[in-house]
Enzyme design. Structure first.
Site, PDB file in Angstrom:
ATOM      1  N   GLN A 170      19.760  -0.256  16.000  1.00  0.00           N
ATOM      2  CA  GLN A 170      19.693   1.024  15.299  1.00  0.00           C
ATOM      3  C   GLN A 170      21.015   1.787  15.445  1.00  0.00           C
ATOM      4  OE1 GLN A 170      17.947   1.980  13.098  1.00  0.00           O
ATOM      5  NE2 GLN A 170      17.556   4.150  13.041  1.00  0.00           N
ATOM      6  N   HIS A 207      15.824  -1.358  15.523  1.00  0.00           N
ATOM      7  CA  HIS A 207      16.092  -2.312  14.452  1.00  0.00           C
ATOM      8  C   HIS A 207      16.557  -1.468  13.277  1.00  0.00           C
ATOM      9  CE1 HIS A 207      14.604  -6.258  12.312  1.00  0.00           C
ATOM     10  NE2 HIS A 207      15.905  -6.048  12.185  1.00  0.00           N
ATOM     11  N   LEU A 208      17.740  -1.721  12.759  1.00  0.00           N
ATOM     12  CA  LEU A 208      18.386  -0.805  11.831  1.00  0.00           C
ATOM     13  C   LEU A 208      17.484  -0.421  10.656  1.00  0.00           C
ATOM     14  CD1 LEU A 208      20.855   0.806  11.014  1.00  0.00           C
ATOM     15  CD2 LEU A 208      21.737  -1.242   9.862  1.00  0.00           C
ATOM     16  N   HIS A 209      17.318   0.895  10.476  1.00  0.00           N
ATOM     17  CA  HIS A 209      16.506   1.393   9.379  1.00  0.00           C
ATOM     18  C   HIS A 209      16.845   2.840   9.064  1.00  0.00           C
ATOM     19  CE1 HIS A 209      14.295   2.668  12.983  1.00  0.00           C
ATOM     20  NE2 HIS A 209      13.701   3.608  12.252  1.00  0.00           N
ATOM     21  N   PHE A 210      16.719   3.172   7.805  1.00  0.00           N
ATOM     22  CA  PHE A 210      16.770   4.540   7.318  1.00  0.00           C
ATOM     23  C   PHE A 210      15.379   4.886   6.794  1.00  0.00           C
ATOM     24  CE2 PHE A 210      21.137   3.377   7.430  1.00  0.00           C
ATOM     25  CZ  PHE A 210      21.901   4.539   7.454  1.00  0.00           C
TER      26      PHE A 210
END
Length: 376
Positions: A170, A207-210
């Site tokens: 993230q 965990h990468l998220h927008f």
């Protein structure tokens, strides 16, 4: 040249910087028993020319999934108890008690440079039914997944997960930021906003998220006054605002090269914040009158290790003026003064150093120059 193929529903326009895309739309049939099955329809289309119907389809599909039993953690009521807090800034509070008790337990993310832990929950583990669509870019095999947020804050609350299978932590990447900016520039619905919480600033999954959220309310951030900080597009909020922030403005008529430069400078700032262990939030919104895009960067000097889901927490929504609350008592008792104090408590004294870094970045100083250490 883009080719368009379909066998279920019609898609129209969407824009992002991606050049070739395949959008996989999950089928609408409810699975039998406990088996998550779905049909797929693949579409080759130009994202730059499909913005409006792409978003329209996302909304329609979200509503279909929201109506399915046991897929979301709870059903978000169409009519929710709300209250505009008396005061200058008109914070919009809204009751969302289910999120407090039914959402997934937030993870503890140890730093702004965390390691990916595959045994912990991550978005590779969601069921196929939770995936609204997948955008595949042929150029470098990158993909962006649109996934329902099972514990929604608003209608259409969707997680944008770039390069999900790469197991990115993230931490904002340049390509993910570019995708989000170009997506927002290409839609006309100004009720749609994007947000990001870093570790230590209310991120709950490493965990990468927008976040894509629907906020038709007029929030203080929509009309906040800006004061020029650097160049002709980097601003700070004027004195008297409920918080401090950096605002990068991307005008509707900006040329592609200038847009890339501005995105790169936003990313330089988020990288500096990470290197100096300064948690941060982003809020990306489109001006309702002129269509300019505003990217707000909120920094804080205090790291939140574990979130108390029952407390009044401060993430990108709260910093923008939207306050989801866990119980009716808070809805009726919360005051503007308490909100501002809480925001000031978490942001601390980070901003003078942040303002200096923005000036170095935007004014074209060398990389070694803008990597100056954080000093309070």
């Amino acid at each position: 040249m883009w080719k368009f193929q379909r066998n279920c529903q019609h898609f129209g326009s969407l824009a992002t910087l991606l050049q070739i895309a395949v959008v996989v739309v999950v089928g609408a049939k409810e699975p039998k028993k406990h088996t998550r099955t779905f049909s797929q329809a693949k579409y080759k289309m130009t994202l730059e020319s499909k913005a409006q119907h792409y978003l329209k389809t996302l909304k329609e599909r979200w509503m279909q999934l929201h109506a399915m039993p046991n897929l979301f953690a709870y059903q978000l009521p169409e009519l929710r108890k709300t209250r505009i807090l008396p005061g200058k800034h008109c914070f919009h509070a809204e009751l969302n008690a289910d999120r407090c008790v039914k959402r997934r337990v937030p993870q503890t993310i140890e730093s702004l440079s965390p390691t990916f832990k595959p045994k912990q929950f991550n978005f590779n583990k969601v069921s196929e039914m939770e995936v609204i669509m997948t955008i595949e870019e042929y150029k470098d095999n990158a993909e962006v997944q649109m996934i329902i947020n099972k514990s929604p804050l608003t209608k259409y609350h969707t997680l944008i997960c770039p390069e999900m299978k790469s197991n990115l932590v993230q931490r904002v990447t340049a390509s993910a930021l570019s995708f989000c900016v170009n997506f927002m520039r290409s839609i006309s619905d100004t009720d749609i906003h994007l947000g990001y919480n870093s570790p230590g600033a209310l991120a709950s999954v490493n965990h990468l998220h927008f976040h894509l959220v629907h906020l038709p309310q007029r929030l203080y951030i929509d009309g906040v006054e800006l004061q020029k900080l650097a160049g002709d597009y980097a601003y700070r909020l004027k004195q008297g605002s409920p918080t401090e922030a950096i605002c990068f403005v991307i005008a509707g008529g900006d040329e592609e090269q200038l847009v890339r430069e501005k995105i790169a400078n936003v990313h330089c700032l988020t990288e500096w914040l990470c290197e100096n262990q300064l948690p941060h939030n982003l809020f990306i919104t489109k001006e309702r009158q002129n269509g300019d895009l505003r990217i707000f960067v909120f920094a804080r000097s205090h790291y939140c290790v574990v979130k108390d889901v029952a407390a009044f927490n401060v993430g990108f929504c709260e910093l923008a003026g939207f306050l989801p609350l866990s119980n009716a008592e808070k809805l009726h008792s919360l005051t503007e003064q308490l909100v501002i104090k809480r925001i000031q408590d978490v942001t601390g004294g980070a901003y003078e150093s942040v303002y200096n870094q923005v000036k170095l970045i935007v004014n074209g100083e060398s990389y070694s120059m803008w990597r100056q250490p954080f000093v309070i």
